[in-house]
Design an enzyme around this catalytic site. Structure first.
Site, PDB file in Angstrom:
ATOM      1  N   LYS A   1      93.795  80.647 -38.653  1.00  0.00           N
ATOM      2  CA  LYS A   1      94.972  81.395 -38.200  1.00  0.00           C
ATOM      3  C   LYS A   1      96.049  80.448 -37.662  1.00  0.00           C
ATOM      4  O   LYS A   1      95.857  79.805 -36.640  1.00  0.00           O
ATOM      5  CB  LYS A   1      94.580  82.363 -37.074  1.00  0.00           C
ATOM      6  CG  LYS A   1      95.698  83.324 -36.718  1.00  0.00           C
ATOM      7  CD  LYS A   1      95.530  83.951 -35.360  1.00  0.00           C
ATOM      8  CE  LYS A   1      96.185  83.164 -34.258  1.00  0.00           C
ATOM      9  NZ  LYS A   1      97.649  83.028 -34.339  1.00  0.00           N
TER      10      LYS A   1
ATOM     11  N   SER B   1      97.641  75.935 -25.816  1.00  0.00           N
ATOM     12  CA  SER B   1      97.920  75.625 -24.410  1.00  0.00           C
ATOM     13  C   SER B   1      96.676  75.834 -23.541  1.00  0.00           C
ATOM     14  O   SER B   1      95.756  76.579 -23.903  1.00  0.00           O
ATOM     15  CB  SER B   1      99.046  76.529 -23.909  1.00  0.00           C
ATOM     16  OG  SER B   1      98.631  77.870 -23.974  1.00  0.00           O
TER      17      SER B   1
ATOM     18  N   CYS C   1     101.066  67.335 -28.089  1.00  0.00           N
ATOM     19  CA  CYS C   1     100.148  67.417 -26.949  1.00  0.00           C
ATOM     20  C   CYS C   1     100.028  66.060 -26.274  1.00  0.00           C
ATOM     21  O   CYS C   1      99.914  65.975 -25.063  1.00  0.00           O
ATOM     22  CB  CYS C   1      98.788  67.933 -27.400  1.00  0.00           C
ATOM     23  SG  CYS C   1      98.084  67.010 -28.768  1.00  0.00           S
TER      24      CYS C   1
ATOM     25  N   GLU D   1      91.072  72.308 -27.637  1.00  0.00           N
ATOM     26  CA  GLU D   1      92.007  71.167 -27.578  1.00  0.00           C
ATOM     27  C   GLU D   1      93.270  71.698 -26.934  1.00  0.00           C
ATOM     28  O   GLU D   1      94.016  72.461 -27.562  1.00  0.00           O
ATOM     29  CB  GLU D   1      92.307  70.665 -29.001  1.00  0.00           C
ATOM     30  CG  GLU D   1      91.117  70.073 -29.715  1.00  0.00           C
ATOM     31  CD  GLU D   1      90.800  68.649 -29.278  1.00  0.00           C
ATOM     32  OE1 GLU D   1      91.464  68.135 -28.353  1.00  0.00           O
ATOM     33  OE2 GLU D   1      89.890  68.052 -29.858  1.00  0.00           O
TER      34      GLU D   1
ATOM     35  N   GLU E   1     103.699  70.695 -18.032  1.00  0.00           N
ATOM     36  CA  GLU E   1     103.837  70.172 -19.396  1.00  0.00           C
ATOM     37  C   GLU E   1     105.136  70.728 -19.972  1.00  0.00           C
ATOM     38  O   GLU E   1     105.245  71.927 -20.230  1.00  0.00           O
ATOM     39  CB  GLU E   1     102.656  70.638 -20.258  1.00  0.00           C
ATOM     40  CG  GLU E   1     102.752  70.101 -21.664  1.00  0.00           C
ATOM     41  CD  GLU E   1     101.694  70.622 -22.618  1.00  0.00           C
ATOM     42  OE1 GLU E   1     101.262  71.790 -22.510  1.00  0.00           O
ATOM     43  OE2 GLU E   1     101.304  69.842 -23.509  1.00  0.00           O
TER      44      GLU E   1
ATOM     45  N   THR F   1      96.225  79.580 -22.667  1.00  0.00           N
ATOM     46  CA  THR F   1      95.573  80.395 -23.691  1.00  0.00           C
ATOM     47  C   THR F   1      94.107  79.969 -23.837  1.00  0.00           C
ATOM     48  O   THR F   1      93.237  80.817 -24.064  1.00  0.00           O
ATOM     49  CB  THR F   1      96.299  80.275 -25.046  1.00  0.00           C
ATOM     50  OG1 THR F   1      97.685  80.497 -24.840  1.00  0.00           O
ATOM     51  CG2 THR F   1      95.784  81.283 -26.043  1.00  0.00           C
ATOM     52  N   GLY F   2      93.845  78.688 -23.690  1.00  0.00           N
ATOM     53  CA  GLY F   2      92.464  78.188 -23.782  1.00  0.00           C
ATOM     54  C   GLY F   2      91.548  78.888 -22.784  1.00  0.00           C
ATOM     55  O   GLY F   2      90.397  79.209 -23.094  1.00  0.00           O
TER      56      GLY F   2
HETATM   57  P1  NAD Z   1      99.462  78.778 -27.571  1.00  0.00           P
HETATM   58  O1  NAD Z   1      98.262  78.581 -26.715  1.00  0.00           O
HETATM   59  O2  NAD Z   1     100.501  79.721 -27.155  1.00  0.00           O
HETATM   60  O3  NAD Z   1      99.033  79.222 -29.044  1.00  0.00           O
HETATM   61  C1  NAD Z   1      98.115  78.489 -29.832  1.00  0.00           C
HETATM   62  C2  NAD Z   1      97.498  79.409 -30.853  1.00  0.00           C
HETATM   63  O4  NAD Z   1      96.694  80.387 -30.185  1.00  0.00           O
HETATM   64  C3  NAD Z   1      98.479  80.207 -31.705  1.00  0.00           C
HETATM   65  O5  NAD Z   1      97.968  80.301 -33.019  1.00  0.00           O
HETATM   66  C4  NAD Z   1      98.487  81.572 -31.021  1.00  0.00           C
HETATM   67  O6  NAD Z   1      98.861  82.616 -31.892  1.00  0.00           O
HETATM   68  C5  NAD Z   1      97.043  81.695 -30.607  1.00  0.00           C
HETATM   69  N1  NAD Z   1      96.794  82.596 -29.475  1.00  0.00           N
HETATM   70  C6  NAD Z   1      97.669  82.996 -28.520  1.00  0.00           C
HETATM   71  N2  NAD Z   1      97.049  83.801 -27.625  1.00  0.00           N
HETATM   72  C7  NAD Z   1      95.761  83.896 -28.012  1.00  0.00           C
HETATM   73  C8  NAD Z   1      94.611  84.531 -27.476  1.00  0.00           C
HETATM   74  N3  NAD Z   1      94.675  85.266 -26.360  1.00  0.00           N
HETATM   75  N4  NAD Z   1      93.433  84.393 -28.131  1.00  0.00           N
HETATM   76  C9  NAD Z   1      93.339  83.639 -29.244  1.00  0.00           C
HETATM   77  N5  NAD Z   1      94.395  83.010 -29.798  1.00  0.00           N
HETATM   78  C10 NAD Z   1      95.586  83.114 -29.184  1.00  0.00           C
HETATM   79  O7  NAD Z   1     100.035  77.302 -27.772  1.00  0.00           O
HETATM   80  P2  NAD Z   1     101.358  76.884 -28.494  1.00  0.00           P
HETATM   81  O8  NAD Z   1     102.503  77.189 -27.570  1.00  0.00           O
HETATM   82  O9  NAD Z   1     101.361  77.410 -29.876  1.00  0.00           O
HETATM   83  O10 NAD Z   1     101.151  75.287 -28.592  1.00  0.00           O
HETATM   84  C11 NAD Z   1     101.551  74.401 -27.618  1.00  0.00           C
HETATM   85  C12 NAD Z   1     100.373  73.970 -26.754  1.00  0.00           C
HETATM   86  O11 NAD Z   1      99.342  73.440 -27.566  1.00  0.00           O
HETATM   87  C13 NAD Z   1     100.752  72.858 -25.794  1.00  0.00           C
HETATM   88  O12 NAD Z   1     100.178  73.117 -24.541  1.00  0.00           O
HETATM   89  C14 NAD Z   1     100.102  71.622 -26.409  1.00  0.00           C
HETATM   90  O13 NAD Z   1      99.826  70.572 -25.514  1.00  0.00           O
HETATM   91  C15 NAD Z   1      98.874  72.201 -27.012  1.00  0.00           C
HETATM   92  N6  NAD Z   1      98.356  71.335 -28.061  1.00  0.00           N
HETATM   93  C16 NAD Z   1      97.171  70.692 -27.850  1.00  0.00           C
HETATM   94  C17 NAD Z   1      96.676  69.831 -28.817  1.00  0.00           C
HETATM   95  C18 NAD Z   1      95.384  69.096 -28.616  1.00  0.00           C
HETATM   96  O14 NAD Z   1      94.822  68.635 -29.587  1.00  0.00           O
HETATM   97  N7  NAD Z   1      94.890  68.966 -27.402  1.00  0.00           N
HETATM   98  C19 NAD Z   1      97.382  69.637 -30.006  1.00  0.00           C
HETATM   99  C20 NAD Z   1      98.584  70.304 -30.179  1.00  0.00           C
HETATM  100  C21 NAD Z   1      99.067  71.165 -29.206  1.00  0.00           C
END
Ligand code: NAD
Length: 476
Positions: free
Chosen positions: A171, A223, A278, A244, A375, A226-227
């Site tokens: 997804k 993020s 990230c 991640e 961040e 969300t994690g």
């Molecule tokens: P996000 O957490 O908003 O979304 C990430 C993904 O999760 C999207 O596909 C989103 O649709 C999905 N999602 C949202 N809510 C959800 C839920 N409740 N359950 C399951 N899935 C859900 O993050 P973002 O804004 O898309 O990305 C930016 C963040 O990602 C930053 O914090 C960045 O540091 C992090 N990031 C981390 C890494 C890493 O490898 N550590 C790599 C890239 C980005």
């Protein structure tokens, strides 16, 4: 809605247009230019059921054959590199050459991961007993990817998951679904139906997917906020998770560097991909002896960098990828203004259409400033001076995050000594952001759980299974 492009999901080896659709914007203009399917619960059920049905066959497929298919996937991605990169620039905003890097990086990840083998560990082999641990696939994997690097972050998950014999439901983020959907369309015939499903949808789809009882393993990049939700949802059935998450990487720049030599490298450590990485440098600590000249070099270079539509030649920095993130970055800038911090460059929103924020550098904001503590995930960098090494290590570590950090020095032994004290999953000396398919990458503290890459990352897609065979047993 005016759109000229339509994309399909890949479910059970079929292209599925979906019963509902949503618009996808080009962030350089804030205008919808394409439609993506808005996956329904029923369509998701079919995708997950097909992944489950495909599992036994894929698990039994000899690993050599799975590797062959992975190489073919890499070849297809490379062959369609330009098409995918142009699409990625349109939906994500990044300059075309960098979009090519994301696409070809994904192909490279498949090629290199396909060179790996799944270990078998014999822990006892004597007259009494034979003990062996083998690594089996976990089952159906939910792979969830954010919007900053849709292609390579998908490959980080798909390549090891497929190599290990799992089936996958992938997804992408709602604001960058197109390149991933196109990837599904391009490679669907290389894989047995159901082995890889690609679904796109609005904000409901992620929780549906992670909460679905047909999912055995969640591999999530996004993020930290969300994690936490993903982990909470996974706890109900104790699904395996790899998380991640976010970072707030510090760069520590020692006084023995050549300012001219490092200035541009440090600039791009923070501003590549509009700061939406990230592992971007999100706080830069510069020794006081070189603070003024380095500040000057960074600001001078910042003024030469071309910000604009990534599809136009010469653009070095694109827009922020989506409106919500754009507003978040503007909010951080406003907070810095309200607090009276000094802006060296940038600080005003652009009046061009689209989600543009100019390169912004702040001069020595206090350590408790939001722009230092949070961040930013955008083109805004706090530049801060330090005097004492122990003190700066403390500042670098004083965060909930622990993704990456970098140390810059001509004295490698000294840099290593500092690196050893940084509480992060990755640390770079005299570079940043290099990742390898053969080395694990993962976050310490609240930057994640587990990791991707290398044997460690591969084994996160495996269930270890130990067999003990008693050799000197009396059984009859
Ligand atoms: P996000 O957490 O908003 O979304 C990430 C993904 O999760 C999207 O596909 C989103 O649709 C999905 N999602 C949202 N809510 C959800 C839920 N409740 N359950 C399951 N899935 C859900 O993050 P973002 O804004 O898309 O990305 C930016 C963040 O990602 C930053 O914090 C960045 O540091 C992090 N990031 C981390 C890494 C890493 O490898 N550590 C790599 C890239 C980005």
């Amino acid at each position: 809605m005016s759109t000229d492009m339509k994309f399909t999901m890949t479910i059970n080896g079929e292209s599925v247009a979906g019963t509902d659709r949503f618009g996808v914007e080009n962030p350089a203009y804030g205008e919808v230019f394409a439609e993506a399917p808005n996956c329904s619960r029923e369509e998701l059920d079919v995708a997950i059921a097909s992944a489950r049905t495909a599992l036994p066959g894929w698990k039994k497929t000899p690993i050599a054959k799975r590797k062959e298919i992975m190489q073919a996937i890499a070849g297809t991605i490379a062959q369609h590199g330009e098409e995918l990169a142009r699409l990625l620039t349109r939906e994500q905003g990044k300059p075309f050459e960098q979009a090519m890097g994301d696409v070809l990086g994904a192909a490279h990840w498949f090629v290199e991961t396909a060179k790996m083998d799944i270990p078998e560990v014999v822990s006892q082999d004597d007259d009494e007993r034979y003990a062996v641990t083998r690594y089996e696939p976990i089952g159906v994997v939910a792979a969830i990817v954010p919007w900053n690097f849709p292609m390579i972050l998908a490959a980080f998950k798909l390549a090891p998951a497929l190599l290990a014999g799992n089936t996958v439901v992938l997804k992408p983020a709602p604001t960058t679904p197109l390149t991933t959907l196109r990837l599904g369309e391009l490679i669907k015939d290389l894989l047995p139906p159901g082995v890889l499903n690609v679904v796109s949808g609005d904000d409901r789809l992620g929780p549906w997917l992670t909460g679905h009882s047909g999912i055995d393993k969640i591999s999530f990049t996004g993020s930290t906020q969300t994690g936490r939700k993903v982990m909470e949802g996974a706890s109900k059935e104790l699904k395996k998770v790899t998380l991640e998450l976010g970072g707030n990487d510090a760069a520590i720049v020692m006084p023995d560097v050549n300012v001219e030599a490092v200035a541009q490298q440090l600039f791009w450590a923070a501003f590549q991909n509009t700061g939406q990485i990230c592992i971007a440098t999100k706080r830069m600590y510069v020794h006081k002896d070189i603070y003024e000249p380095l500040k000057k070099a960074l600001v001078e270079y910042a003024k030469t960098v071309k910000v604009g539509d990534g599809s136009q030649q010469g653009t070095q920095i694109g827009p922020i990828q989506n409106k919500a993130q754009y507003q978040r970055v503007l909010d951080l800038i406003q907070d810095a203004k309200d607090k009276g911090y000094t802006f060296l460059v940038g600080g005003d929103a652009s009046d061009a259409p689209g989600y543009f924020v100019p390169v912004t550098i702040l001069d020595n904001p206090p350590e408790d400033a939001r722009i230092v503590q949070e961040e930013q995930f955008g083109p805004v960098l706090p530049l801060m001076s330090f005097d004492n090494v122990d003190e700066v290590i403390g500042r670098a570590n004083d965060t909930i995050y622990g993704l990456g950090a970098s140390v810059w020095s001509a004295d490698i032994a000294k840099a290593q000594e500092i690196a050893d004290q940084l509480q992060t999953g990755t640390v770079w000396i005299n570079e940043t952001q290099h990742l390898s398919p053969h080395a694990v990458f993962g976050g310490a503290k609240q930057s994640g759980i587990g990791g991707e890459g290398g044997e460690h990352g591969l084994l996160e897609f495996c269930q270890p299974k130990t067999t003990f065979i008693r050799r000197n047993a009396v059984v009859g």
